[in-house]
Scaffold this active site. Structure first.
Site, short mmCIF file in Angstrom:
data_model
loop_
_atom_site.label_atom_id
_atom_site.label_comp_id
_atom_site.label_asym_id
_atom_site.label_seq_id
_atom_site.Cartn_x
_atom_site.Cartn_y
_atom_site.Cartn_z
N GLY A 46 -28.69 16.91 40.46
CA GLY A 46 -30.03 16.43 40.79
C GLY A 46 -30.90 17.59 41.25
O GLY A 46 -30.38 18.60 41.75
N GLN A 51 -37.85 21.69 45.37
CA GLN A 51 -36.82 22.74 45.38
C GLN A 51 -37.17 23.92 44.49
O GLN A 51 -36.57 24.99 44.60
CB GLN A 51 -35.46 22.17 44.94
CG GLN A 51 -34.87 21.16 45.91
CD GLN A 51 -33.56 20.63 45.41
OE1 GLN A 51 -33.52 19.66 44.67
NE2 GLN A 51 -32.47 21.28 45.77
N CYS A 97 -26.02 20.56 47.98
CA CYS A 97 -27.41 20.67 47.56
C CYS A 97 -27.65 22.09 47.05
O CYS A 97 -27.19 23.05 47.67
CB CYS A 97 -28.33 20.38 48.75
SG CYS A 97 -30.07 20.50 48.37
N LEU A 98 -28.38 22.20 45.94
CA LEU A 98 -28.67 23.53 45.40
C LEU A 98 -29.49 24.36 46.38
O LEU A 98 -29.49 25.59 46.31
CB LEU A 98 -29.40 23.41 44.05
CG LEU A 98 -28.59 22.75 42.93
CD1 LEU A 98 -29.46 22.54 41.69
CD2 LEU A 98 -27.37 23.59 42.58
N HIS A 139 -30.74 11.11 47.90
CA HIS A 139 -30.77 12.52 48.29
C HIS A 139 -32.02 13.20 47.72
O HIS A 139 -32.72 13.94 48.43
CB HIS A 139 -29.48 13.19 47.77
CG HIS A 139 -29.38 14.66 47.95
ND1 HIS A 139 -28.35 15.26 48.65
CD2 HIS A 139 -30.16 15.68 47.51
CE1 HIS A 139 -28.53 16.59 48.64
NE2 HIS A 139 -29.62 16.86 47.94
N GLU A 140 -32.32 12.92 46.43
CA GLU A 140 -33.48 13.57 45.79
C GLU A 140 -34.80 13.04 46.33
O GLU A 140 -35.76 13.81 46.53
CB GLU A 140 -33.41 13.41 44.27
CG GLU A 140 -32.18 14.01 43.60
CD GLU A 140 -31.87 15.44 44.00
OE1 GLU A 140 -32.80 16.20 44.28
OE2 GLU A 140 -30.68 15.78 44.08
N HIS A 143 -35.70 14.72 49.44
CA HIS A 143 -36.35 16.03 49.24
C HIS A 143 -37.87 15.89 49.16
O HIS A 143 -38.61 16.74 49.65
CB HIS A 143 -35.86 16.68 47.94
CG HIS A 143 -34.59 17.46 48.06
ND1 HIS A 143 -34.45 18.53 48.92
CD2 HIS A 143 -33.41 17.34 47.41
CE1 HIS A 143 -33.21 19.02 48.79
NE2 HIS A 143 -32.57 18.32 47.89
NI NI Z 1 -30.56 18.61 47.28
#
Ligand code: NI
Length: 173
Positions: A46, A51, A97-98, A139-140, A143
């Site tokens: 995701g 991000q 998470c990235l 989660h997304e 963000h």
């Molecule tokens: Ni993330």
């Protein structure tokens, strides 16, 4: 194909609430394409626009993955997503998470959700998600509201992770 640089914590942009998309146009579709490329390349399941430094309410997901051996890819692109329903029962996943590289923690979230959103053609759609997809979409969407998965865990553990990430950033600069 365009890969976008991924912002890592700590960074004030990751704490910013993203703006709704007013019109789903070619610029947004290009952003979605680049976000898919960036997510699959990372690789991740995701990615939210914040991000990659774009403060718009756009996210992409694929919990199967482009190169998964089991099953076909399941790409989802959600614009202006809104959670409209959550289940009473929860599930726990070890999340990563990235933007929080190399750190993982168990997070408790509703096990099932319904999300309404606009697709890349600007049409209103609804996603019913359970399992990993339910966790991923929550989660997304977090963000887009300036929330990281580490905001769901204890302050002690969160600060430890953020301090380590800050140290890596300082060493790199
Ligand atoms: Ni993330």
């Amino acid at each position: 194909m365009a890969l976008l640089p991924i912002i890592t914590a700590p960074d004030p942009r990751l704490k910013t609430v993203a703006d709704p998309v007013a019109v789903v146009d070619g610029e947004i579709r290009k952003l979605v394409d680049d976000m898919y490329d960036t997510m699959y390349d990372a690789p991740g399941i995701g990615l939210a626009a914040v991000q990659v430094g774009v403060m718009k309410r756009v996210l992409v997901m694929d919990v199967i993955g482009k190169n998964a051996k089991e099953g076909d890819p399941q790409p989802h692109a959600l614009i202006n997503p809104e959670i409209t329903w959550v289940s009473d029962h929860d599930s726990t996943y070890e999340e990563g998470c990235l933007s929080v590289p190399q750190h993982y923690a168990e997070v408790v979230r509703p096990a099932e959700v319904k999300v309404k959103y606009l697709d890349v053609d600007g049409q209103e759609q609804e996603l019913e998600a359970d399992g990993l997809l339910a966790t991923c979409v929550q989660h997304e969407i977090d963000h887009l509201d300036g929330i990281l998965f580490v905001d769901h865990i204890s302050a002690l553990k969160r600060n430890m992770i953020l301090r380590k990430l800050l140290k890596i950033k300082k060493q790199a600069s």
